[in-house]
Write a protein that holds these residues in place. Structure first.
Motif, short mmCIF file in Angstrom:
data_model
loop_
_atom_site.label_atom_id
_atom_site.label_comp_id
_atom_site.label_asym_id
_atom_site.label_seq_id
_atom_site.Cartn_x
_atom_site.Cartn_y
_atom_site.Cartn_z
N VAL A 161 0.88 -1.15 -0.01
CA VAL A 161 0.02 -0.20 0.10
C VAL A 161 0.88 1.15 -0.15
O VAL A 161 1.87 1.47 0.84
CB VAL A 161 -0.84 0.01 1.23
N VAL A 162 0.90 2.07 -1.23
CA VAL A 162 1.92 3.04 -1.27
C VAL A 162 1.03 4.28 -0.93
O VAL A 162 -0.12 4.66 -1.26
CB VAL A 162 2.25 3.43 -2.74
N ILE A 163 1.83 4.94 0.01
CA ILE A 163 1.00 6.35 0.70
C ILE A 163 1.92 7.62 0.40
O ILE A 163 2.98 7.41 0.56
CB ILE A 163 0.70 6.38 2.01
N SER A 164 1.35 8.48 -0.47
CA SER A 164 2.20 9.49 -1.17
C SER A 164 1.29 10.94 -0.86
O SER A 164 0.23 10.87 -0.77
CB SER A 164 2.37 9.20 -2.39
N VAL A 165 1.94 11.85 -0.86
CA VAL A 165 1.54 13.23 -0.75
C VAL A 165 1.12 13.76 -1.88
O VAL A 165 -0.05 14.36 -2.20
CB VAL A 165 2.52 14.29 -0.08
N LEU A 166 1.84 13.61 -3.18
CA LEU A 166 1.64 13.98 -4.32
C LEU A 166 2.26 13.11 -5.28
O LEU A 166 3.30 12.57 -5.44
CB LEU A 166 2.13 15.47 -4.54
N GLY A 167 1.45 12.96 -6.60
CA GLY A 167 2.19 12.31 -7.53
C GLY A 167 1.81 12.92 -9.09
O GLY A 167 0.81 13.75 -9.11
N SER A 168 2.67 12.58 -10.06
CA SER A 168 2.38 12.65 -11.45
C SER A 168 1.40 11.53 -11.90
O SER A 168 1.50 10.49 -11.33
CB SER A 168 3.36 13.01 -12.24
N GLU A 169 0.45 11.87 -12.74
CA GLU A 169 -0.23 10.75 -13.35
C GLU A 169 0.28 9.79 -13.88
O GLU A 169 0.22 8.45 -13.71
CB GLU A 169 -1.24 11.51 -14.34
N GLU A 170 1.54 10.01 -14.82
CA GLU A 170 2.27 9.01 -15.35
C GLU A 170 2.96 8.37 -14.24
O GLU A 170 3.03 7.02 -14.24
CB GLU A 170 3.37 9.64 -16.16
N GLY A 171 3.66 8.92 -13.25
CA GLY A 171 4.14 8.11 -12.33
C GLY A 171 3.24 7.14 -11.44
O GLY A 171 3.65 6.11 -11.18
N VAL A 172 2.24 7.73 -11.09
CA VAL A 172 1.21 7.01 -10.18
C VAL A 172 1.07 5.63 -10.94
O VAL A 172 0.53 4.57 -10.34
CB VAL A 172 0.24 7.67 -9.78
N ARG A 173 0.47 5.93 -12.19
CA ARG A 173 -0.03 4.79 -13.05
C ARG A 173 1.39 3.51 -13.23
O ARG A 173 0.86 2.50 -13.03
CB ARG A 173 -0.16 5.29 -14.47
N ARG A 174 2.33 3.93 -13.41
CA ARG A 174 3.48 3.06 -13.35
C ARG A 174 3.80 2.28 -12.06
O ARG A 174 3.92 1.20 -12.03
CB ARG A 174 4.89 3.97 -13.82
N ALA A 175 3.55 3.26 -11.04
CA ALA A 175 3.60 2.24 -9.86
C ALA A 175 2.69 1.56 -9.48
O ALA A 175 2.72 0.29 -9.10
CB ALA A 175 3.77 3.35 -8.46
#
Length: 245
Positions: free
Chosen positions: A188-202
């Protein structure tokens, strides 16, 4: 707000308090103490939303009674109640350095959990030219079982990966792969902010059943240096006053 086309294992917060705090965190005028507080507070909100979905509770006695009927607590007024504990077993895994801002000083995710849990650290950095992740530290306990102790360190069912920024997604994906190879069933990844490209990849690492990504906000672009636009800058540098290193 999240795009309707996002995979089902990506969750973007719409909490109004978080949205306002994220705007404050974006500002170049937020100094290190404010940055640390805002990262902590946003992580707390995202963590509440994520853990509400991935954890459950079971009835459990606190006094070690053999009889299930005795598995009760007692209030200061003498009333009995059934005690509950969370399941399954979890571990927190901050990505060095910036992940410490979501963890340290018993704040954020540690404060949410009712009992102490193992904390394992992964150190990864992004090579400036290729933008590829490079692992430089890993303290996951790779203990070998023996006939005397067949399970020296039980691997957690869920690893909660703390990574404040998901830009290209390379670092998060590498960390997810490491945890799954270790034997964790779900990350379960918890993040403050992401780019759409990066979040999709993860989120696509090893399929949606093994990974869930929870972010406070989503930006659309990454620049030629691999930084999110408009983003937050380098959170690690802002937290530890190493801007311009």
């Amino acid at each position: 707000m999240a795009s309707p086309a996002l995979p089902v294992n990506i969750h973007v917060s719409t909490h109004p308090c978080l949205r306002a705090k994220l705007s404050q965190l974006r500002s170049k005028d937020a100094h290190a103490r404010e940055t640390k507080s805002l990262v902590h507070e946003i992580a707390l909100i995202v963590g509440c939303e994520a853990l509400a979905k991935c954890l459950q509770t079971t009835s459990s006695g606190t006094f070690g009674h053999a009889n299930p009927a005795d598995e009760q607590g007692e209030t200061p007024l003498g009333y009995t109640f059934s005690t509950e504990t969370i399941t399954p077993n979890v571990a927190l895994v901050p990505v060095l350095r910036s992940g410490l801002g979501m963890l340290e000083d018993s704040s954020a995710l540690q404060a949410l959990l009712p009992e102490p849990v193992p904390v394992h650290h992964l150190g990864l950095f992004r090579e400036p030219t290729t933008l590829q992740p490079i692992e430089y530290y890993n303290n996951l306990p790779y203990h070998r079982p023996t006939s005397v102790n067949p399970d020296p360190f039980p691997i957690p069912s869920i690893a909660i990966l703390l990574d404040p920024l998901i830009a290209t997604g390379g670092t998060s994906s590498a960390a997810i792969q490491t945890l799954l190879e270790w034997g964790v069933r779900k990350v379960v990844v918890i993040s403050v902010l992401g780019s759409e490209e990066g979040v999709r990849r993860a989120a696509e690492e090893n399929g949606s059943e093994s990974v869930e990504v929870w972010v406070g906000g989503l930006d659309g672009q990454v620049d030629e240096r691999g930084m999110i636009r408009p983003g937050l800058g380098d959170v690690g540098d802002r937290l530890f006053l190493t801007i311009g290193k």
